[in-house]
Design an enzyme around this catalytic site. Structure first.
Site, PDB file in Angstrom:
ATOM      1  N   HIS A 170      17.334  -2.985   0.784  1.00  0.00           N
ATOM      2  CA  HIS A 170      16.172  -3.235  -0.074  1.00  0.00           C
ATOM      3  C   HIS A 170      16.541  -3.800  -1.447  1.00  0.00           C
ATOM      4  CE1 HIS A 170      11.761  -1.779  -0.490  1.00  0.00           C
ATOM      5  NE2 HIS A 170      11.960  -2.835  -1.238  1.00  0.00           N
ATOM      6  N   TYR A 176       8.135   2.606   1.117  1.00  0.00           N
ATOM      7  CA  TYR A 176       6.671   2.436   1.063  1.00  0.00           C
ATOM      8  C   TYR A 176       5.945   3.668   1.621  1.00  0.00           C
ATOM      9  CZ  TYR A 176       7.790  -2.589   0.493  1.00  0.00           C
ATOM     10  OH  TYR A 176       8.300  -3.792   0.078  1.00  0.00           O
TER      11      TYR A 176
HETATM   12  N1  LIG Z   1      11.754  -6.557  -1.128  1.00  0.00           N
HETATM   13  C1  LIG Z   1      11.120  -6.138  -2.194  1.00  0.00           C
HETATM   14  O1  LIG Z   1      11.699  -5.581  -3.130  1.00  0.00           O
HETATM   15  C2  LIG Z   1       9.649  -6.360  -2.270  1.00  0.00           C
HETATM   16  C3  LIG Z   1       8.971  -6.220  -3.509  1.00  0.00           C
HETATM   17  C4  LIG Z   1       7.611  -6.451  -3.534  1.00  0.00           C
HETATM   18  C5  LIG Z   1       6.953  -6.819  -2.372  1.00  0.00           C
HETATM   19  N2  LIG Z   1       7.623  -6.923  -1.193  1.00  0.00           N
HETATM   20  C6  LIG Z   1       6.935  -7.269   0.093  1.00  0.00           C
HETATM   21  O2  LIG Z   1       6.170  -8.440  -0.104  1.00  0.00           O
HETATM   22  C7  LIG Z   1       4.806  -8.149   0.164  1.00  0.00           C
HETATM   23  C8  LIG Z   1       3.922  -9.019  -0.699  1.00  0.00           C
HETATM   24  O3  LIG Z   1       4.071  -8.672  -2.065  1.00  0.00           O
HETATM   25  P1  LIG Z   1       2.915  -7.929  -2.843  1.00  0.00           P
HETATM   26  O4  LIG Z   1       2.536  -6.705  -2.108  1.00  0.00           O
HETATM   27  O5  LIG Z   1       3.264  -7.810  -4.261  1.00  0.00           O
HETATM   28  O6  LIG Z   1       1.674  -8.864  -2.592  1.00  0.00           O
HETATM   29  P2  LIG Z   1       1.055 -10.227  -2.990  1.00  0.00           P
HETATM   30  O7  LIG Z   1       0.886 -10.931  -1.708  1.00  0.00           O
HETATM   31  O8  LIG Z   1       1.677 -10.926  -4.139  1.00  0.00           O
HETATM   32  O9  LIG Z   1      -0.373  -9.657  -3.430  1.00  0.00           O
HETATM   33  C9  LIG Z   1      -0.496  -8.741  -4.474  1.00  0.00           C
HETATM   34  C10 LIG Z   1      -1.924  -8.479  -4.879  1.00  0.00           C
HETATM   35  O10 LIG Z   1      -2.731  -9.651  -4.826  1.00  0.00           O
HETATM   36  C11 LIG Z   1      -4.012  -9.351  -4.320  1.00  0.00           C
HETATM   37  N3  LIG Z   1      -4.406 -10.444  -3.423  1.00  0.00           N
HETATM   38  C12 LIG Z   1      -3.940 -10.696  -2.171  1.00  0.00           C
HETATM   39  N4  LIG Z   1      -4.536 -11.780  -1.650  1.00  0.00           N
HETATM   40  C13 LIG Z   1      -5.415 -12.229  -2.592  1.00  0.00           C
HETATM   41  C14 LIG Z   1      -6.323 -13.292  -2.642  1.00  0.00           C
HETATM   42  N5  LIG Z   1      -6.477 -14.121  -1.620  1.00  0.00           N
HETATM   43  N6  LIG Z   1      -7.060 -13.458  -3.767  1.00  0.00           N
HETATM   44  C15 LIG Z   1      -6.943 -12.624  -4.811  1.00  0.00           C
HETATM   45  N7  LIG Z   1      -6.076 -11.588  -4.836  1.00  0.00           N
HETATM   46  C16 LIG Z   1      -5.322 -11.381  -3.729  1.00  0.00           C
HETATM   47  C17 LIG Z   1      -3.899  -8.053  -3.532  1.00  0.00           C
HETATM   48  O11 LIG Z   1      -4.962  -7.192  -3.912  1.00  0.00           O
HETATM   49  P3  LIG Z   1      -5.800  -6.342  -2.805  1.00  0.00           P
HETATM   50  O12 LIG Z   1      -4.819  -5.619  -1.942  1.00  0.00           O
HETATM   51  O13 LIG Z   1      -6.609  -5.434  -3.667  1.00  0.00           O
HETATM   52  O14 LIG Z   1      -6.626  -7.347  -2.038  1.00  0.00           O
HETATM   53  C18 LIG Z   1      -2.575  -7.469  -3.981  1.00  0.00           C
HETATM   54  O15 LIG Z   1      -2.734  -6.334  -4.776  1.00  0.00           O
HETATM   55  C19 LIG Z   1       4.711  -6.642  -0.073  1.00  0.00           C
HETATM   56  O16 LIG Z   1       3.557  -6.074   0.451  1.00  0.00           O
HETATM   57  C20 LIG Z   1       5.987  -6.185   0.552  1.00  0.00           C
HETATM   58  O17 LIG Z   1       5.860  -6.145   1.953  1.00  0.00           O
HETATM   59  C21 LIG Z   1       8.948  -6.721  -1.140  1.00  0.00           C
END
Ligand SMILES: NC(=O)c1ccc[n+]([C@@H]2O[C@H](COP(=O)([O-])OP(=O)(O)OC[C@H]3O[C@@H](n4cnc5c(N)ncnc54)[C@H](OP(=O)(O)O)[C@@H]3O)[C@@H](O)[C@H]2O)c1
Length: 274
Positions: free
Chosen positions: A105, A47
């Site tokens: 990862h 990241y």
């Molecule tokens: N291990 C892996 O391979 C892997 C892969 C992916 C993710 N992850 C981890 O999991 C975390 C979560 O996954 P993710 O980053 O894809 O996030 P997510 O929680 O699914 O959110 C993704 C998007 O949704 C929007 N969002 C968030 N809350 C919202 C709400 N209440 N209403 C409307 N839209 C909303 C955000 O936009 P805004 O930011 O513009 O508000 C963000 O771009 C990551 O940050 C990371 O730490 C791990």
């Protein structure tokens, strides 16, 4: 907020994710996330924001023991020394002498799984890592990792949202006391727009996003990650512990799962999914 106990780890049920968050966003939003109450922070070497995460946590005044910090080793850290050195580099950036959880990862790497699990164990014995885990592992790979490891594997961090059935992975985790950490709960923007989730939310005075997060943390041994760079969404995403979904509502949400529900599937990294 409750914690999930998994093989000796106590993991706050809701964590703040930092994927696709450049350092300037981390510096701006993470202090606000901590003010709202988030105490579990998820980052990764890939990241490229560990230094900003470290800076914010260090400046926060919150005791290190009150933060649950996860990072992940990227797949190109190949060879025992390079793997260990990459974790030292992460710790230096994170301004701490240990992380609470260190994950592999993705399963694919030129370094054999046995050697990577061996390195995780070594780091744990050295006290640089409190708990070890994996990410994006299939059930077969979960079983292999457990078998290869002296220390317990505490989580498998995987894509999980209402459109993706993860019962097999959750069942496999339960066999060995492992937890599941759910990422992508917003399913690339589909969740906040979903009419079923919106309708369920309306009954509770909650948004569709809150319903999906609640649905995750209400499942046994499931931890939810939530990412937002939008300040107004922080409180929304955190306020999921003051209501409960009924059994019928949980089932209704599970029924949104589709065979093609998986979103994250990079060919060069992914295993053969269940
Ligand atoms: N291990 C892996 O391979 C892997 C892969 C992916 C993710 N992850 C981890 O999991 C975390 C979560 O996954 P993710 O980053 O894809 O996030 P997510 O929680 O699914 O959110 C993704 C998007 O949704 C929007 N969002 C968030 N809350 C919202 C709400 N209440 N209403 C409307 N839209 C909303 C955000 O936009 P805004 O930011 O513009 O508000 C963000 O771009 C990551 O940050 C990371 O730490 C791990």
């Amino acid at each position: 907020m409750h914690s999930v106990s998994a093989n000796g780890a106590n993991i706050p049920a809701l964590g703040f994710g930092t994927f696709r968050m450049p350092e300037e966003d981390v510096l701006r939003i993470l202090p606000e996330a901590l003010k709202v109450g988030f105490r579990h922070v998820d980052t990764a070497q890939i990241y490229k924001n560990e230094a900003a995460v470290g800076e914010v946590l260090h400046a926060s005044g919150i005791r290190r023991a009150d933060i649950f910090l996860t990072t992940k080793v990227w797949v190109d850290r190949v060879g025992h020394e390079a793997f260990l050195a990459s974790v030292d580099e992460s710790l230096a950036k994170l301004k701490t002498d240990y992380v609470d959880l260190l994950l592999l990862h993705w399963p694919q790497s030129e370094m054999p799984l046995a050697d990577r699990i061996g390195a995780l164990n070594e780091l744990r014995w050295a006290g640089k890592v409190r708990n070890i885990g994996v990410s994006n592992f299939s059930t077969a790979l979960m079983a292999e990792a457990v078998q290869l490891s002296d220390a317990p594997i505490v989580t498998n961090q995987v894509e999980y949202h209402p459109y993706l059935d993860q019962r097999k992975v959750i069942g496999e985790a339960a066999k060995t006391g492992m937890s599941i950490t759910a990422y992508y709960l917003m399913a690339d923007g589909k969740v906040p727009q979903d009419p079923v989730l919106r309708e369920i939310g309306a009954r509770h005075g909650k948004t569709a996003a809150q319903v999906a997060l609640r649905w995750a943390v209400q499942q046994k041994d499931v931890i939810a990650l939530s990412k937002t760079a939008t300040e107004s969404r922080l409180a929304e995403n955190f306020d999921i512990f003051d209501f409960a979904l009924g059994e019928g509502e949980m089932a209704e949400i599970h029924r949104l799962a589709r065979p093609d529900g998986r979103i994250v599937n990079p060919g060069h990294l992914a295993p053969e999914w269940d």
